[in-house]
Design a protein around this motif. Structure first.
Motif, mmCIF file in Angstrom:
data_model
loop_
_atom_site.group_PDB
_atom_site.id
_atom_site.type_symbol
_atom_site.label_atom_id
_atom_site.label_comp_id
_atom_site.label_asym_id
_atom_site.label_seq_id
_atom_site.Cartn_x
_atom_site.Cartn_y
_atom_site.Cartn_z
ATOM 1 N N LEU A 190 0.816 -1.208 0.000
ATOM 2 C CA LEU A 190 0.000 0.000 0.000
ATOM 3 C C LEU A 190 0.853 1.263 0.000
ATOM 4 C CD1 LEU A 190 -2.766 -1.201 2.482
ATOM 5 C CD2 LEU A 190 -3.024 -0.861 0.011
ATOM 6 N N LYS A 191 1.931 1.269 0.769
ATOM 7 C CA LYS A 191 2.821 2.438 0.779
ATOM 8 C C LYS A 191 3.522 2.603 -0.560
ATOM 9 C CE LYS A 191 3.763 5.002 3.562
ATOM 10 N NZ LYS A 191 3.165 6.328 3.900
ATOM 11 N N ALA A 192 3.867 1.484 -1.190
ATOM 12 C CA ALA A 192 4.515 1.558 -2.498
ATOM 13 C C ALA A 192 3.557 2.099 -3.553
ATOM 14 C CB ALA A 192 5.045 0.185 -2.899
ATOM 15 N N VAL A 193 2.274 1.724 -3.463
ATOM 16 C CA VAL A 193 1.270 2.277 -4.382
ATOM 17 C C VAL A 193 1.205 3.785 -4.228
ATOM 18 C CG1 VAL A 193 -1.187 2.371 -4.942
ATOM 19 C CG2 VAL A 193 -0.119 0.167 -4.462
ATOM 20 N N GLU A 194 1.166 4.251 -2.999
ATOM 21 C CA GLU A 194 1.109 5.688 -2.740
ATOM 22 C C GLU A 194 2.331 6.408 -3.320
ATOM 23 O OE1 GLU A 194 -0.208 8.104 1.138
ATOM 24 O OE2 GLU A 194 1.760 7.163 1.361
ATOM 25 N N THR A 195 3.497 5.846 -3.115
ATOM 26 C CA THR A 195 4.732 6.446 -3.616
ATOM 27 C C THR A 195 4.732 6.517 -5.145
ATOM 28 O OG1 THR A 195 5.987 5.671 -1.703
ATOM 29 C CG2 THR A 195 7.246 6.206 -3.691
ATOM 30 N N LEU A 196 4.316 5.436 -5.794
ATOM 31 C CA LEU A 196 4.275 5.422 -7.255
ATOM 32 C C LEU A 196 3.280 6.445 -7.799
ATOM 33 C CD1 LEU A 196 4.444 1.594 -7.986
ATOM 34 C CD2 LEU A 196 6.163 3.309 -8.627
ATOM 35 N N CYS A 197 2.161 6.604 -7.135
ATOM 36 C CA CYS A 197 1.187 7.617 -7.565
ATOM 37 C C CYS A 197 1.802 9.009 -7.528
ATOM 38 C CB CYS A 197 -0.059 7.564 -6.687
ATOM 39 S SG CYS A 197 -1.140 6.170 -7.037
ATOM 40 N N HIS A 198 2.529 9.312 -6.456
ATOM 41 C CA HIS A 198 3.183 10.613 -6.349
ATOM 42 C C HIS A 198 4.201 10.806 -7.472
ATOM 43 C CE1 HIS A 198 2.230 10.825 -1.756
ATOM 44 N NE2 HIS A 198 1.203 11.152 -2.520
ATOM 45 N N GLU A 199 4.964 9.763 -7.762
ATOM 46 C CA GLU A 199 6.007 9.868 -8.781
ATOM 47 C C GLU A 199 5.438 10.138 -10.173
ATOM 48 O OE1 GLU A 199 8.225 6.262 -8.518
ATOM 49 O OE2 GLU A 199 9.216 6.811 -6.617
ATOM 50 N N HIS A 200 4.233 9.645 -10.422
ATOM 51 C CA HIS A 200 3.629 9.765 -11.755
ATOM 52 C C HIS A 200 2.496 10.785 -11.799
ATOM 53 C CE1 HIS A 200 5.809 6.437 -13.700
ATOM 54 N NE2 HIS A 200 5.780 5.858 -12.510
ATOM 55 N N GLN A 201 2.368 11.598 -10.740
ATOM 56 C CA GLN A 201 1.303 12.615 -10.672
ATOM 57 C C GLN A 201 -0.071 12.004 -10.944
ATOM 58 O OE1 GLN A 201 4.292 13.622 -12.761
ATOM 59 N NE2 GLN A 201 4.981 13.983 -10.665
ATOM 60 N N ALA A 202 -0.283 10.821 -10.385
ATOM 61 C CA ALA A 202 -1.579 10.149 -10.446
ATOM 62 C C ALA A 202 -2.246 10.258 -9.082
ATOM 63 C CB ALA A 202 -1.414 8.678 -10.826
ATOM 64 N N LEU A 203 -3.546 10.407 -9.070
ATOM 65 C CA LEU A 203 -4.270 10.469 -7.811
ATOM 66 C C LEU A 203 -4.450 9.069 -7.224
ATOM 67 C CD1 LEU A 203 -7.070 13.084 -8.615
ATOM 68 C CD2 LEU A 203 -4.780 13.465 -7.677
ATOM 69 N N LEU A 204 -4.477 9.002 -5.911
ATOM 70 C CA LEU A 204 -4.739 7.749 -5.213
ATOM 71 C C LEU A 204 -6.160 7.791 -4.669
ATOM 72 C CD1 LEU A 204 -3.877 5.037 -4.029
ATOM 73 C CD2 LEU A 204 -2.881 6.278 -2.076
ATOM 74 N N ILE A 205 -7.010 6.888 -5.170
ATOM 75 C CA ILE A 205 -8.401 6.796 -4.745
ATOM 76 C C ILE A 205 -8.571 5.557 -3.886
ATOM 77 C CG2 ILE A 205 -10.813 6.620 -5.458
ATOM 78 C CD1 ILE A 205 -9.990 7.742 -8.193
ATOM 79 N N MET A 206 -9.041 5.752 -2.660
ATOM 80 C CA MET A 206 -9.320 4.635 -1.768
ATOM 81 C C MET A 206 -10.825 4.372 -1.742
ATOM 82 S SD MET A 206 -6.683 3.258 -0.457
ATOM 83 C CE MET A 206 -4.951 3.547 -0.095
ATOM 84 N N ASP A 207 -11.216 3.215 -2.205
ATOM 85 C CA ASP A 207 -12.611 2.786 -2.138
ATOM 86 C C ASP A 207 -12.842 2.189 -0.752
ATOM 87 O OD1 ASP A 207 -14.978 1.329 -2.160
ATOM 88 O OD2 ASP A 207 -14.740 0.625 -4.216
#
Length: 385
Positions: A190-207
């Motif tokens: 989960l932390k790695a997903v968050e980090t990758l989103c930041h690196e690619h300027q993608a939003l992180l959506i938590m359902d």
């Protein structure tokens, strides 16, 4: 003959009355309800504080539309945003509507259209949320899906890396996959997903449709993992059974959901909002949430103890009061047998039995459920000769 579309494989149980952790059917049989209306009745059936709030609002007004300023909408939004450590709320009527709105917001805010979700996920049955769902059975027969959705493998960060690039608007995921089998995301993943989103300027959506509103012992499940998503969606337990969903976002997203950008005739209905305020007033209490964690740990430990070494049980997993028991075979034979024992439980896929008791469940009721499970599993494991 039924005049209903047969979209549900209904049980042979017709409720007459429900209160607390129990449902009584029209034949007078009482059931311990470990479904909570599929994770909706987090305070049990007919919690008095919610009922009183609904009745009070019924005496004021039921509907005026979102053209009007409504103080209770602002109050509910503040409570919800504060609990999620975020800044803005849009009220919808359901989880699917909330997820639909989150997808719209992510695409508009980023100017990008690709969305990554995960295999075995479940996000709803509208066309966008059906496309977002990583289960083919949900899509069967409905023709081409909405474009620009791709699916990584849950708890496999390399599979996400293979798909994530600078054209991705958002990554959307459940902290715990509910309908997909009660699979819990790992801290590292989960932390790695968050980090990758930041690196690619993608939003992180938590359902957080199923995991939110105290289900796991925190206001939202992402808070167990120290995450800071851009958008969180909520529904199910938010209104204690009244229809309400919500999109919760950060301050920087406010300009993208301005006047005319999105709407809902019934979203933020005064009756549902009153129910949500009363529900959150109890669920978000720190002592209440600690009790949920304690009861969840007790239930999980007792189930692991009960099924240790049982050849039918592959794994028991979950968090808080969201538990999955994975069998080595289909669980379909177990569900009616549990109902015979007065226990209501849910499937989560073909082989997983899902337990979603009300957050107000007592230790005695947990033990009652465990006793029923033990009897049914033992009878099926060792059938009478």
């Amino acid at each position: 003959m039924s005049y209903l579309f047969q979209t549900y494989a209904r049980w042979d149980v017709e409720p007459e009355i429900a209160e607390g952790s129990y449902v009584t059917d029209k034949k007078g049989k009482q059931y311990l309800d470990f479904t909570s209306g599929i994770g909706v009745c987090n305070l049990g059936h007919q919690p008095k504080v919610v009922k009183d709030a609904i009745e009070n609002q019924l005496d004021q007004f039921w509907h005026v539309s979102n053209l009007f300023t409504m103080e209770k909408q602002e109050q509910a939004a503040k409570i919800l945003a504060t609990a999620a450590e975020m800044d803005a709320v849009f009220f919808a009527n359901s989880g699917a509507e909330a997820n639909e709105a989150a997808i719209k917001l992510a695409r508009k805010a980023t100017g990008k259209t690709k969305i990554i979700t995960f295999k075995q996920s479940f996000h709803g049955r509208t066309f966008a949320t059906m496309a977002a769902t990583g289960q083919e059975k949900i899509k069967h027969g409905f023709g081409p899906m909405l474009e620009k959705f791709t699916y990584a493998t849950f708890n496999d960060i390399d599979s996400l890396k293979d798909l994530l690039d600078d054209e991705v608007a958002a990554v959307m995921l459940e902290v715990i996959q509910g309908e997909g089998g009660v699979h819990v995301g790992t801290q590292d993943f989960l932390k790695a997903v968050e980090t990758l989103c930041h690196e690619h300027q993608a939003l992180l959506i938590m359902d957080e449709i199923q995991t939110g509103i105290g289900r796991t012992g925190k206001p939202f499940a992402f808070q167990h993992f120290g995450l800071s998503p851009d958008i969180v969606t909520s529904a199910k337990g938010l209104g204690s059974g009244l229809p309400i969903g919500a999109v919760i976002g950060k301050e920087n997203l406010k300009p993208f959901f301005g006047p005319g950008s999105h709407g809902s005739t019934f979203g933020g209905n005064p009756i549902s909002v009153a129910a949500a305020i009363a529900t959150m007033g109890i669920v978000f209490d720190e002592v209440f949430l600690q009790e949920v964690e304690i009861k969840g740990e007790y239930l999980l430990s007792q189930l692991n103890k009960l099924f240790h070494g049982n050849r039918l049980i592959k794994e028991v997993r979950g968090k808080g009061l969201m538990i999955g028991i994975e069998f080595e075979q289909s669980i379909q034979p177990f569900l009616p047998e549990l109902r015979e024992e007065g226990i209501l439980a849910l499937p989560a896929g073909e082989n997983v039995l899902r337990l979603l008791p009300p957050l107000t469940v007592s230790i005695h009721e947990i033990e009652q459920c465990i006793a029923g499970l033990k009897k049914v599993v033992n009878e099926i494991t060792e059938p009478a000769i």
